[in-house]
Write a protein that holds these residues in place. Structure first.
Motif, PDB file in Angstrom:
ATOM      1  N   PRO A   1      83.554  95.677  46.171  1.00 25.04           N
ATOM      2  CA  PRO A   1      83.476  94.310  46.669  1.00 25.04           C
ATOM      3  C   PRO A   1      82.353  94.155  47.703  1.00 25.04           C
ATOM      4  O   PRO A   1      81.864  95.145  48.247  1.00 25.04           O
ATOM      5  N   VAL A   2      81.971  92.909  47.937  1.00 19.21           N
ATOM      6  CA  VAL A   2      81.001  92.598  48.990  1.00 19.21           C
ATOM      7  C   VAL A   2      81.733  91.725  50.002  1.00 19.21           C
ATOM      8  O   VAL A   2      82.224  90.650  49.659  1.00 19.21           O
ATOM      9  N   PHE A   3      81.818  92.212  51.233  1.00 18.36           N
ATOM     10  CA  PHE A   3      82.435  91.468  52.330  1.00 18.36           C
ATOM     11  C   PHE A   3      81.347  90.980  53.263  1.00 18.36           C
ATOM     12  O   PHE A   3      80.465  91.756  53.652  1.00 18.36           O
ATOM     13  N   ILE A   4      81.420  89.710  53.634  1.00 16.82           N
ATOM     14  CA  ILE A   4      80.524  89.153  54.646  1.00 16.82           C
ATOM     15  C   ILE A   4      81.397  88.700  55.800  1.00 16.82           C
ATOM     16  O   ILE A   4      82.330  87.908  55.616  1.00 16.82           O
ATOM     17  N   VAL A   5      81.105  89.258  56.973  1.00 20.15           N
ATOM     18  CA  VAL A   5      81.851  88.900  58.181  1.00 20.15           C
ATOM     19  C   VAL A   5      80.809  88.551  59.243  1.00 20.15           C
ATOM     20  O   VAL A   5      80.153  89.431  59.796  1.00 20.15           O
ATOM     21  N   GLY A   6      80.635  87.249  59.464  1.00 16.37           N
ATOM     22  CA  GLY A   6      79.606  86.812  60.406  1.00 16.37           C
ATOM     23  C   GLY A   6      78.233  87.236  59.929  1.00 16.37           C
ATOM     24  O   GLY A   6      77.796  86.868  58.844  1.00 16.37           O
ATOM     25  N   ASP A   7      77.559  88.055  60.751  1.00 19.76           N
ATOM     26  CA  ASP A   7      76.217  88.534  60.404  1.00 19.76           C
ATOM     27  C   ASP A   7      76.237  89.913  59.764  1.00 19.76           C
ATOM     28  O   ASP A   7      75.183  90.511  59.549  1.00 19.76           O
TER      29      ASP A   7
ATOM     30  N   MET B   1      81.433  83.071  59.347  1.00 23.50           N
ATOM     31  CA  MET B   1      81.849  83.004  57.960  1.00 23.50           C
ATOM     32  C   MET B   1      82.478  84.336  57.560  1.00 23.50           C
ATOM     33  O   MET B   1      81.979  85.394  57.898  1.00 23.50           O
ATOM     34  N   LYS B   2      83.563  84.249  56.852  1.00 26.18           N
ATOM     35  CA  LYS B   2      84.213  85.430  56.290  1.00 26.18           C
ATOM     36  C   LYS B   2      84.402  85.186  54.805  1.00 26.18           C
ATOM     37  O   LYS B   2      85.057  84.219  54.411  1.00 26.18           O
ATOM     38  N   LYS B   3      83.802  86.061  53.999  1.00 29.39           N
ATOM     39  CA  LYS B   3      83.860  85.866  52.554  1.00 29.39           C
ATOM     40  C   LYS B   3      83.885  87.213  51.865  1.00 29.39           C
ATOM     41  O   LYS B   3      83.308  88.185  52.353  1.00 29.39           O
TER      42      LYS B   3
ATOM     43  N   LEU C   1      93.249  89.342  54.643  1.00 31.00           N
ATOM     44  CA  LEU C   1      92.164  88.461  54.223  1.00 31.00           C
ATOM     45  C   LEU C   1      92.573  86.987  54.235  1.00 31.00           C
ATOM     46  O   LEU C   1      91.954  86.167  53.547  1.00 31.00           O
ATOM     47  N   SER C   2      93.571  86.655  55.034  1.00 30.72           N
ATOM     48  CA  SER C   2      94.076  85.281  55.040  1.00 30.72           C
ATOM     49  C   SER C   2      93.020  84.263  55.467  1.00 30.72           C
ATOM     50  O   SER C   2      93.051  83.114  55.025  1.00 30.72           O
ATOM     51  N   ASP C   3      92.071  84.689  56.308  1.00 30.26           N
ATOM     52  CA  ASP C   3      91.034  83.756  56.756  1.00 30.26           C
ATOM     53  C   ASP C   3      89.705  83.974  56.030  1.00 30.26           C
ATOM     54  O   ASP C   3      88.670  83.501  56.472  1.00 30.26           O
ATOM     55  N   PHE C   4      89.738  84.689  54.912  1.00 27.15           N
ATOM     56  CA  PHE C   4      88.536  84.933  54.111  1.00 27.15           C
ATOM     57  C   PHE C   4      88.469  83.968  52.941  1.00 27.15           C
ATOM     58  O   PHE C   4      89.478  83.689  52.295  1.00 27.15           O
ATOM     59  N   GLU C   5      87.270  83.486  52.656  1.00 27.14           N
ATOM     60  CA  GLU C   5      87.034  82.789  51.408  1.00 27.14           C
ATOM     61  C   GLU C   5      86.886  83.880  50.356  1.00 27.14           C
ATOM     62  O   GLU C   5      86.149  84.847  50.563  1.00 27.14           O
ATOM     63  N   GLN C   6      87.592  83.752  49.242  1.00 26.02           N
ATOM     64  CA  GLN C   6      87.566  84.783  48.208  1.00 26.02           C
ATOM     65  C   GLN C   6      86.957  84.217  46.936  1.00 26.02           C
ATOM     66  O   GLN C   6      87.366  83.153  46.476  1.00 26.02           O
TER      67      GLN C   6
ATOM     68  N   SER D   1      82.853 102.594  49.086  1.00 29.13           N
ATOM     69  CA  SER D   1      82.869 103.942  49.666  1.00 29.13           C
ATOM     70  C   SER D   1      83.777 103.960  50.894  1.00 29.13           C
ATOM     71  O   SER D   1      83.981 102.940  51.561  1.00 29.13           O
ATOM     72  N   LYS D   2      84.339 105.129  51.177  1.00 35.35           N
ATOM     73  CA  LYS D   2      85.242 105.254  52.336  1.00 35.35           C
ATOM     74  C   LYS D   2      84.555 104.820  53.619  1.00 35.35           C
ATOM     75  O   LYS D   2      85.160 104.151  54.455  1.00 35.35           O
ATOM     76  N   LYS D   3      83.296 105.201  53.766  1.00 35.47           N
ATOM     77  CA  LYS D   3      82.535 104.878  54.973  1.00 35.47           C
ATOM     78  C   LYS D   3      82.424 103.355  55.162  1.00 35.47           C
ATOM     79  O   LYS D   3      82.633 102.843  56.260  1.00 35.47           O
ATOM     80  N   VAL D   4      82.118 102.646  54.095  1.00 34.12           N
ATOM     81  CA  VAL D   4      81.977 101.187  54.152  1.00 34.12           C
ATOM     82  C   VAL D   4      83.321 100.535  54.456  1.00 34.12           C
ATOM     83  O   VAL D   4      83.414  99.655  55.335  1.00 34.12           O
ATOM     84  N   VAL D   5      84.371 100.966  53.776  1.00 34.14           N
ATOM     85  CA  VAL D   5      85.702 100.366  53.972  1.00 34.14           C
ATOM     86  C   VAL D   5      86.186 100.634  55.396  1.00 34.14           C
ATOM     87  O   VAL D   5      86.752  99.743  56.047  1.00 34.14           O
ATOM     88  N   GLU D   6      85.982 101.846  55.910  1.00 33.66           N
ATOM     89  CA  GLU D   6      86.413 102.173  57.273  1.00 33.66           C
ATOM     90  C   GLU D   6      85.657 101.318  58.303  1.00 33.66           C
ATOM     91  O   GLU D   6      86.243 100.839  59.266  1.00 33.66           O
ATOM     92  N   ALA D   7      84.355 101.140  58.108  1.00 34.91           N
ATOM     93  CA  ALA D   7      83.555 100.311  59.029  1.00 34.91           C
ATOM     94  C   ALA D   7      84.064  98.868  59.021  1.00 34.91           C
ATOM     95  O   ALA D   7      84.153  98.232  60.078  1.00 34.91           O
ATOM     96  N   LEU D   8      84.432  98.378  57.859  1.00 32.01           N
ATOM     97  CA  LEU D   8      84.976  97.018  57.751  1.00 32.01           C
ATOM     98  C   LEU D   8      86.316  96.931  58.471  1.00 32.01           C
ATOM     99  O   LEU D   8      86.564  95.988  59.224  1.00 32.01           O
ATOM    100  N   LYS D   9      87.166  97.923  58.280  1.00 32.31           N
ATOM    101  CA  LYS D   9      88.472  97.922  58.941  1.00 32.31           C
ATOM    102  C   LYS D   9      88.309  97.934  60.461  1.00 32.31           C
ATOM    103  O   LYS D   9      89.042  97.226  61.163  1.00 32.31           O
ATOM    104  N   VAL D  10      87.359  98.709  60.961  1.00 29.37           N
ATOM    105  CA  VAL D  10      87.115  98.763  62.412  1.00 29.37           C
ATOM    106  C   VAL D  10      86.684  97.387  62.918  1.00 29.37           C
ATOM    107  O   VAL D  10      87.169  96.916  63.948  1.00 29.37           O
ATOM    108  N   LEU D  11      85.782  96.744  62.192  1.00 25.46           N
ATOM    109  CA  LEU D  11      85.314  95.432  62.605  1.00 25.46           C
ATOM    110  C   LEU D  11      86.441  94.387  62.616  1.00 25.46           C
ATOM    111  O   LEU D  11      86.513  93.556  63.517  1.00 25.46           O
ATOM    112  N   LEU D  12      87.325  94.474  61.634  1.00 25.22           N
ATOM    113  CA  LEU D  12      88.391  93.476  61.515  1.00 25.22           C
ATOM    114  C   LEU D  12      89.571  93.740  62.453  1.00 25.22           C
ATOM    115  O   LEU D  12      90.402  92.858  62.658  1.00 25.22           O
ATOM    116  N   SER D  13      89.660  94.949  63.008  1.00 25.31           N
ATOM    117  CA  SER D  13      90.814  95.254  63.867  1.00 25.31           C
ATOM    118  C   SER D  13      90.621  94.794  65.307  1.00 25.31           C
ATOM    119  O   SER D  13      89.599  94.436  65.734  1.00 25.31           O
TER     120      SER D  13
END
Length: 115
Positions: free
Chosen positions: A90-96, A1-3, A22-27, A103-115
């Protein structure tokens, strides 16, 4: 799930979302579609606490005098469900995985996971 749970009137949410594909994210805009108790329970289970989902930067936090109270988990849950601005976004859920806030740290971690 991606939301993603976000606020459409929040320029920070828009900026972060524009940086990602975010094309495959439920928003879900939490202002027009309120978060449900079940959705909040899922976020709490992933994050470990309601407090981690609670925004102390919301204008109503001070105006309601919450900054002078000793809030517990039950209170955090109640206020998030009653007033959408109390959800840290925002709150992003990507799988588990869950990414809370902007915060920069949170956004960077999300970008790493999505790349």
């Amino acid at each position: 799930m991606k939301k993603v749970y976000y606020l459409s009137s929040c320029s920070t949410c828009k900026r972060i979302m524009d940086e990602l594909n975010l094309s495959d994210f439920e928003q879900q805009d939490i202002k027009t579609t309120a978060i449900t108790s079940d959705q909040l329970e899922q976020m709490k289970a992933m994050s470990g606490s309601y407090e981690s989902l609670f925004s102390r930067k919301a204008m109503k936090y001070r105006s309601m005098g919450l900054n002078e109270m000793n809030l517990d988990e039950k209170d955090y849950r109640k206020y998030i469900l009653e007033e959408y601005t109390f959800l840290k976004r925002p709150v992003f859920i990507v799988g588990d995985d869950i990414f809370i806030g902007n915060s920069k740290k949170v956004v960077e971690a999300l970008k790493v996971l999505l790349s």
